[in-house]
Design an enzyme around this catalytic site. Structure first.
Site, PDB file in Angstrom:
ATOM      1  N   CYS A 199       0.355  -1.129   0.016  1.00 15.74           N
ATOM      2  CA  CYS A 199      -0.202   0.072  -0.203  1.00 15.74           C
ATOM      3  C   CYS A 199       0.976   1.654  -0.177  1.00 15.74           C
ATOM      4  O   CYS A 199       1.568   1.644   1.514  1.00 15.74           O
ATOM      5  CB  CYS A 199      -1.246   0.137   1.664  1.00 15.74           C
ATOM      6  N   CYS A 203      -4.831   7.044  -2.701  1.00 14.95           N
ATOM      7  CA  CYS A 203      -3.997   5.622  -3.253  1.00 14.95           C
ATOM      8  C   CYS A 203      -3.036   5.531  -3.787  1.00 14.95           C
ATOM      9  O   CYS A 203      -3.293   6.130  -5.482  1.00 14.95           O
ATOM     10  CB  CYS A 203      -5.201   4.509  -3.901  1.00 14.95           C
TER      11      CYS A 203
END
Length: 236
Positions: free
Chosen positions: A64, A186
């Site tokens: 991530c 993101c």
């Protein structure tokens, strides 16, 4: 402890003493994530810090990008890292961090990129640690990301990123797999968009506007670096 990286929110848990065993992590995540986007367990592997990332639904993810920025800030805030350059481990490999007035994280390399057409929508399937379906659009502010993103997410098996090219920046919105909703930012998503845009235009750096603010990406010596805002959102 809660951290926000451009609105992408994470619970970071010190698990260096292995208080939470591997098999208990999915349940721990689902019980404690609340309205956050994910949970990061801080582990030690052979003396190096390891970022173990889980989506809010309890599923494990290889990487991530915004989580890596939050993880880096956490290590610095705890006083565990004092160097201006350091590395940590993730399931996507070793991650390099450079600290100046902010935190630059070297993103995983592109392991796959190909054109893809899904239900008449043309885009690119890109893997930078985790898979993304990237699609250029017009009128991104009016786009129903929840509906279209959800449909494409299940048909591609990937996170879904929509981007629009503006005169001085790109605008990106992402529907995240495992979070199962649009998120405010993101990191791997904007990186995937940057890869597509770079290959089309030759750009070596770009400013990207997301719902949670502004992210910056640059390519140096074939490596892609990401930076943006990171802040602590609780002491718990």
């Amino acid at each position: 402890m809660c951290y926000s990286a451009n609105g992408n929110t994470f619970l970071i848990v010190d698990n260096t003493q292995k208080r939470i065993p591997e098999e208990k992590k999915p349940d721990f995540v689902r019980e404690n994530v609340g309205d956050l986007d994910g949970v990061i367990f801080v582990e030690l592997v052979d003396g190096k810090y390891f970022m173990d990332y889980y989506n809010r639904d309890g599923s494990m993810a290889a990487f991530c990008g915004n989580g890596a920025r939050a993880f880096s800030q956490y290590l610095i805030d705890r006083g565990w890292i004092k160097e201006k350059e350091f590395t940590f481990l993730s399931r996507a490999g070793e991650i390099k961090v450079i600290v100046d007035d902010s935190i630059w994280v070297r993103m995983p390399g592109v392991s796959e990129k190909k054109e893809m057409k899904v239900d008449g929508y043309e885009g690119y399937f890109v893997v930078v640690g985790v898979p993304h379906f990237v699609m250029e659009v017009k009128g991104i502010d009016e786009l129903d990301v929840e509906k279209l993103g959800r449909d494409l997410r299940y048909k591609t098996g990937a996170n879904v990123d929509f981007y629009e090219v503006l005169p001085d920046r790109l605008k990106v919105r992402t529907y995240e797999r495992g979070v199962e909703r649009e998120t405010k930012a993101c990191g791997t998503g904007v990186t995937s968009v940057f890869v597509v845009y770079r290959d089309k235009t030759g750009a070596k750096e770009v400013k990207i506007q997301v719902p949670g603010g502004t992210l910056f990406l640059k390519e140096e010596n074939g490596e892609i670096f990401l930076r943006g805002d990171v802040k602590r959102c609780s002491e718990e």
